[in-house]
Design an enzyme around this catalytic site. Structure first.
Site, mmCIF file in Angstrom:
data_model
loop_
_atom_site.group_PDB
_atom_site.id
_atom_site.type_symbol
_atom_site.label_atom_id
_atom_site.label_comp_id
_atom_site.label_asym_id
_atom_site.label_seq_id
_atom_site.Cartn_x
_atom_site.Cartn_y
_atom_site.Cartn_z
ATOM 1 N N TYR A 106 19.385 -2.071 2.462
ATOM 2 C CA TYR A 106 20.337 -1.240 1.582
ATOM 3 C C TYR A 106 19.702 -0.957 0.384
ATOM 4 O O TYR A 106 20.010 -0.298 -0.714
ATOM 5 C CB TYR A 106 21.606 -2.445 1.332
ATOM 6 N N LYS A 115 16.786 -10.039 12.814
ATOM 7 C CA LYS A 115 15.514 -9.230 14.616
ATOM 8 C C LYS A 115 13.896 -9.710 13.784
ATOM 9 O O LYS A 115 13.287 -8.880 13.317
ATOM 10 C CB LYS A 115 15.545 -7.618 13.684
ATOM 11 N N ASP A 171 20.264 -7.596 18.192
ATOM 12 C CA ASP A 171 20.724 -6.665 19.107
ATOM 13 C C ASP A 171 21.959 -7.834 20.105
ATOM 14 O O ASP A 171 22.895 -7.043 20.576
ATOM 15 C CB ASP A 171 20.142 -5.717 19.684
ATOM 16 N N ASP A 209 26.735 -4.814 7.486
ATOM 17 C CA ASP A 209 27.682 -3.369 7.135
ATOM 18 C C ASP A 209 27.889 -2.973 9.545
ATOM 19 O O ASP A 209 28.889 -3.399 9.397
ATOM 20 C CB ASP A 209 26.897 -2.323 6.794
ATOM 21 N N ASP A 260 31.594 -3.260 10.941
ATOM 22 C CA ASP A 260 32.887 -2.079 12.157
ATOM 23 C C ASP A 260 32.777 -3.230 13.514
ATOM 24 O O ASP A 260 33.917 -2.540 14.024
ATOM 25 C CB ASP A 260 31.406 -0.922 12.043
HETATM 26 MG MG MG Z 1 30.319 0.137 6.812
#
Ligand code: MG
Ligand code: NAI
Length: 345
Positions: free
Chosen positions: A128, A180, A214, A238, A242
């Site tokens: 980010y 990861k 994953d 992030d 969702d």
């Molecule tokens: Mg977001």
């Protein structure tokens, strides 16, 4: 009535873009019914910042948050692929809001029942930071794109300690560190290493395991109940937040809180939803629940509980829902119903 016996708390209110003003209005209206615990200083950011004062993060907005150290923020539109840098990211950096907490809970039983999960996201580093550039080759100025992520041991240690302290405070038993580290051995390997170091201090009190991102995404669909808390690097947090929202009815149901040492900004997980903006149909619950987290933060947990109870009763007893939850209520109709529940409680 409460407003006469409780001290009102100054806070910055940022309506934001797209559906932002609609869900912020609904939330402010409902908080008024709870006795108006906050005195709002309304400020702009994002595209609305550009419209109002030619700046996606106006100085007046920053000054206000510097003064109040507390904000409720609607979503801010960020141009895709070009244009100004995300005002959300800049706000997090400016106030060193290193911890992003995103809890999800089933209120309306749907595809999954009894979901109760908290995602903690490192909020300042990782990919980010968006240190990016193009390398021109021949006459293509964008022949190669390069992005660098940054994680520091200090930041990884700080967010892990935050997550474990959160677990102790909220009675959570297990933290799954998402990474990861098989591929990004340095960037996310350091995150995992720091997390393992901190976890030893909490051994016997809070359990820790880890999962590659994953596999975690799949496990969240197959058996989300195996998780209690997720601790993620910035980008994975992030994405997975969702996904968590999807387990409890969608982005209309997912609040978020950004905490620093002395400032906190509360918001929905969702964005400005341009596809439904201006139609009066957005679900305000994400921002409402975020305002509940804000009430918890300022020591008004009793008001937060009343708010959450009113939301649950409106959804499940009165069966008043916005259309993302297969209902027919508009944003304002839903807000009005929550106000009635608060008034009649
Ligand atoms: Mg977001
Ligand atoms: P989005 O979260 O705005 O919308 C994704 C989908 O979910 C859309 O179909 C939308 O209609 C639906 N949705 C979102 N919130 C809803 C609600 N409260 N009620 C009912 N349906 C809802 O994501 P999208 O479209 O990818 O991004 C739009 C803009 O928002 C972009 O500019 C993005 O940068 C920005 N954004 C800002 C955030 C923030 O301010 N914290 C967070 C995420 C995105």
């Amino acid at each position: 009535m409460e407003s006469s016996t409780r001290q009102q708390i100054p806070a910055t209110l940022i309506p934001g873009d797209g559906i932002g003003p609609e869900v912020v209005d609904a939330t402010a209206h409902i908080l008024d019914a709870l006795g108006a615990p906050f005195i709002w200083d309304v400020q702009h950011a994002g595209v609305a910042g550009v419209t109002h004062s030619g700046d996606p993060l106006p100085a007046a907005t920053l000054d206000s948050v510097r003064r109040t150290r507390l904000a409720l923020k609607g979503p801010l539109t960020t141009p895709i692929g070009e244009g100004f840098r995300s005002s959300n990211v800049r706000l997090r950096e400016e106030f060193q809001l290193f911890a992003n907490v995103r809890p999800v809970r089933t209120i309306v039983p749907g595809r999954y029942d009894n979901i109760d999960l908290v995602l903690v996201r490192e909020n300042l580093g990782g990919f980010y930071v968006a240190h990016e550039y193009y390398v021109p080759v021949g006459n293509d100025p964008k022949a190669v794109a390069v992005a660098t992520g940054v994680n520091t041991r200090d930041a990884c240690t700080r967010i892990t300690r935050f997550a474990f302290e959160y677990a102790l405070k909220h009675g959570r038993k297990k933290i799954t560190v998402v990474h990861k580290a098989n591929i990004l051995k340095a960037l996310t390997g350091l995150f995992l290493e720091a997390a393992r170091d901190v976890a030893r201090e909490y051994a016997g009190r809070v359990e820790m395991n880890d999962m590659i991102v994953d596999a975690c995404a799949m496990q969240l669909v197959m058996n989300p109940w195996q998780f209690d808390m997720l601790l993620c690097t910035n980008l994975f947090g992030d994405i997975l937040s969702d996904q968590l929202a999807g387990l409890v009815g969608g982005l209309g149901m997912a609040p978020g809180a950004n905490y620093g040492n002395d400032t906190a900004i509360f918001e929905a997980v969702h964005g400005s939803a341009p596809d439904i903006a201006g139609k009066g149909v957005a679900n305000p619950i994400s921002l409402l629940l975020a305002s509940g987290l804000m009430l918890d933060h300022v020591g008004q947990g009793d008001l937060a509980q009343r708010l959450r109870a009113a939301i649950t009763e409106t959804l499940n007893t009165d069966q008043i829902r916005t259309r993302d939850l297969k209902g027919t209520a508009s944003t304002n109709e839903f807000a009005g119903a929550v106000v009635r529940r608060i008034a009649n409680a």
